[in-house]
Enzyme design. Structure first.
Site, PDB file in Angstrom:
ATOM      1  N   LEU A  18       0.810  -1.207   0.000  1.00 34.24           N
ATOM      2  CA  LEU A  18       0.000   0.000   0.000  1.00 34.24           C
ATOM      3  C   LEU A  18       0.842   1.255   0.000  1.00 34.24           C
ATOM      4  CD1 LEU A  18      -2.257  -1.415   2.733  1.00 34.24           C
ATOM      5  CD2 LEU A  18      -2.852  -1.184   0.344  1.00 34.24           C
ATOM      6  N   HIS A  52      -5.737   4.471   4.532  1.00 36.97           N
ATOM      7  CA  HIS A  52      -6.079   3.137   4.062  1.00 36.97           C
ATOM      8  C   HIS A  52      -6.623   2.275   5.200  1.00 36.97           C
ATOM      9  CE1 HIS A  52      -6.051  -0.591   1.890  1.00 36.97           C
ATOM     10  NE2 HIS A  52      -6.001   0.147   0.797  1.00 36.97           N
ATOM     11  N   PRO A  53      -7.748   1.587   4.940  1.00 35.32           N
ATOM     12  CA  PRO A  53      -8.447   0.916   6.043  1.00 35.32           C
ATOM     13  C   PRO A  53      -7.941  -0.481   6.385  1.00 35.32           C
ATOM     14  CG  PRO A  53      -9.743   0.780   4.035  1.00 35.32           C
ATOM     15  CD  PRO A  53      -8.489   1.541   3.675  1.00 35.32           C
ATOM     16  N   CYS A  54      -6.817  -0.918   5.833  1.00 34.05           N
ATOM     17  CA  CYS A  54      -6.454  -2.318   6.011  1.00 34.05           C
ATOM     18  C   CYS A  54      -6.225  -2.695   7.470  1.00 34.05           C
ATOM     19  CB  CYS A  54      -5.232  -2.664   5.176  1.00 34.05           C
ATOM     20  SG  CYS A  54      -3.799  -1.655   5.529  1.00 34.05           S
ATOM     21  N   ARG A  55      -5.876  -1.757   8.318  1.00 29.46           N
ATOM     22  CA  ARG A  55      -5.646  -2.105   9.718  1.00 29.46           C
ATOM     23  C   ARG A  55      -6.733  -1.571  10.644  1.00 29.46           C
ATOM     24  NH1 ARG A  55      -0.946  -4.399   9.505  1.00 29.46           N
ATOM     25  NH2 ARG A  55      -1.105  -4.914  11.701  1.00 29.46           N
TER      26      ARG A  55
END
Lengths: 315, 347
Positions: free
Chosen positions: A132, A257-260
């Site tokens: 990312l 970014h929403p990955c975590r």
């Protein structure tokens, strides 16, 4: 945008198309939200912090799993008086503890008295942050070039200055622009007010809210997304804040970014529960926005701080 | 002219006043607006240069450090040109975006952009405002007082947009005199402050009134405040009631009201023959009434006699300045709109 990021976006888009939205609550177990929980939490945010509103957005970008008039949340014209980068420098200069993460650990920062144990035991099935990462080549432009180069294409046009018969300068009841800047610092080292439109969308893939930033400079002209990175905590600017297509608005916007997000929200929820507070899902966005404040510390959006977070509350 | 009974219960301010100065409206245009204009131009309008009705949005100032703006969004332009006759029906407002009618003159060439007669365009809009004041239309739809116009040239080959806003303000001659201006918190007593906060919050929370930017505040002798629409003015004429003329103030400055008050004063003085106007610049913090930031003021206003003539073309000002100069603005969206550049950056 690096190739790996694009591949990931394509994969994510495909998964979003072929899978249904989450309908079963996994708020406490995974820190994620179902669609109806997102709407519930959004309604609560709008009612407690009325500077936030639901919007319908572009009709052709409407997501069928969300109500037509509740596609995303937005708060406009939020002041950002200082650059995050300069705040961090001041903090370091003052001998404060530097809240930067070490390189071998990509956990979220937890400032504002939040638990520090978020650093370890991250779930392995989360996508690698490396995919990312935005291009490091996009160095943040220096402040002088930002001010000086802003209007390179806007060659002064003498025709604009003709016809002075309706000059507002001649009108004694018009407040002259000097007044606007009288209280602004003259020193060019100090940046003048930028404003942001902050929006929150529902990310169907990660099943969490996602924050987007649209910036404007002090002349109310749009900020290039790269300049927005100056207002992101510098640890995140090169890691978790990416520039992508907004799901409901035209154009590229900076986004956390929403990955975590799910993993961090799960930890925040665990900490609250360990303190005997039973978190309620309609308070999710208040916790979430407090968490986001560690990423965008100088963008002064509203999120209520002084209320009980869970069922131990009196309401 | 006899002083209206509504003003008689205010303590009189006798000290000499100064010219009331208004902070100009500021414009902000989202990318989405130019994108929709581009597709309208390419798909529908072609070389037609007829003026296009648009909707601007604004809200009361909500942070002590920044003013609010007149904002153009994608929704400011109609999707379906057949609905242009009634643009206000397409665009619903909410408390954070009060719709204001505007008009867009988009030209096909830079030359015709410069050739536009800005003075007469401004006067034309000012005349519409005066007509709506005189006809009483403003009492039904108060946002008409903030009618605005935009001239633009959309260079679709370069994805560059030159534009210029005007916020027409009817010029009072002599200018309004400011007798008094202070934070509402200081101008009102404690009971009035509490009651006014509650009444304003209620007004702002009701979906039918949240986006109505001009209103009346009446105080009973027991300091109870009620916020009412402009058309209730007659009903407010009760002896002993104080009356404030309130408006959503986009401006954050502590010593100046924002631009919408200009035409509001013109309306109050010419429609209701009030010379000494007590006004409320309504501002918010965290989305709630902030009476420390909001201002209460008192101004002497006398409308020009000429306005009584139905054929009158009123004197008006209001072209937006760019960095203190009277000039248009240009925005270049090639980076985000030009397919070629997008292809390069995606490679």
């Amino acid at each position: 945008m690096v190739l790996s990021q694009k591949l990931h976006e394509a994969f994510k888009g495909t998964v979003e198309r072929i899978t249904g939205p989450r309908t079963v609550s996994a708020f406490k177990e995974k820190g994620v939200l179902s669609v109806s929980e997102f709407v519930l939490a959004g309604d609560n945010l709008v009612s407690k912090c009325p500077t936030w509103s639901w919007e319908a957005g572009e009709p052709n970008k409407r997501k069928s799993y969300l109500p037509a008039d509740k596609q995303y949340l937005i708060t406009r014209n939020v002041p950002c008086l200082r650059r995050a980068i300069s705040v961090e420098e001041e903090y370091e200069a003052a001998g404060g503890e530097v809240l930067l993460d070490n390189d071998d650990n990509d956990g979220w920062l937890a400032t504002h008295g939040k638990p520090k144990e978020t650093k370890h035991d991250e779930e392995d099935n989360l996508p690698s942050m490396d995919t990312l990462e935005i291009s490091k080549g996009q160095a943040i432009r220096s402040i002088p070039s930002y001010f000086g180069g802003e209007e390179e294409e806007d060659i002064p046009d003498m025709a604009d200055f003709e016809g002075s018969d309706n000059l507002v300068e001649n009108d004694p009841a018009t407040l002259q622009p000097a007044y606007f800047v009288a209280h602004e610092p003259e020193d060019d080292n100090i940046l003048r007010t930028r404003t942001y439109d902050v929006s929150i969308t529902y990310d169907k893939y990660y099943q969490t809210p996602r924050v987007w930033l649209t910036g404007y400079d002090e002349s109310r002209m749009p900020l290039q997304p790269e300049l927005v990175l100056e207002d992101v905590s510098q640890d995140h600017a090169h890691k978790t804040v990416t520039i992508e297509d907004h799901p409901h608005l035209p154009g590229k916007h900076a986004s956390v970014h929403p990955c975590r997000h799910g993993a961090v929200m799960k930890k925040i929820i665990d900490v609250l529960m360990s303190r005997g507070v039973e978190p309620e899902v309609d308070k999710y966005l208040f916790l979430f926005l407090k968490f986001m404040a560690s990423v965008i510390p100088t963008i002064e959006y509203d999120y209520t701080m002084d209320f009980d977070l869970g069922s131990s509350s009196h309401c | 002219m006899a002083e209206s009974p509504s003003t008689s219960s205010w303590p009189s301010s006798e000290r000499a006043g100064k010219i009331l100065q208004f902070a100009p409206f500021q414009s902000l245009v989202e990318d989405g607006f130019w994108r929709r204009l581009s597709s309208l131009k390419l798909d529908t309008l072609g070389i037609d240069q007829s003026p296009i009705p648009i909707i601007g949005f604004y809200a009361p100032c909500s942070h002590a450090q920044v003013s609010n703006h007149m904002t153009l969004l994608a929704e400011s332009l109609p999707h379906d040109p057949t609905m242009w006759s009634s643009p206000s029906e397409m665009t619903r407002g909410n408390r954070n975006r009060c719709p204001v009618p505007g008009i867009l003159y988009n030209t096909n060439t830079l030359e015709s952009f410069h050739a536009l007669d800005r003075e007469s365009l401004l006067k034309m809009e000012a005349k519409k405002i005066l007509e709506d004041i005189c006809s009483g239309k403003v009492e039904e739809d108060s946002a008409l007082l903030s009618r605005f116009l935009v001239i633009s040239f959309a260079d679709l080959k370069k994805w560059s947009f030159r534009y210029w806003f005007a916020f027409p303000a009817l010029v009072l001659d002599p200018p309004a005199t400011l007798l008094n201006l202070q934070p509402a918190l200081e101008a009102l007593n404690l009971e009035e402050v509490e009651s006014l906060s509650a009444a304003c919050n209620e007004w702002r929370n009701s979906s039918s009134t949240a986006d109505v930017p001009f209103f009346l505040v009446s105080f009973t002798s027991s300091s109870h405040a009620t916020v009412r629409p402009l058309k209730d003015w007659e009903a407010c004429q009760v002896d002993g009631q104080k009356l404030l003329f309130g408006f959503y103030d986009p401006c954050h400055l502590p010593n100046n009201p924002g631009w919408p008050l200009r035409n509001f004063l013109a309306f109050i003085s010419s429609r209701w023959n009030i010379e000494k106007v007590h006004f409320l610049c309504y501002r918010e913090k965290h989305g709630l009434a902030d009476l420390g930031l909001s201002l209460v003021g008192e101004a002497l206003v006398s409308p020009p006699q000429a306005w009584r003539d139905p054929q009158c073309i009123p004197k008006a000002v209001g072209w937006e300045l760019k960095r203190g100069k009277l000039a248009s603005r240009t925005i270049n969206l090639a980076d985000s709109m030009d397919p070629e550049r997008l292809a390069v950056s995606a490679a």
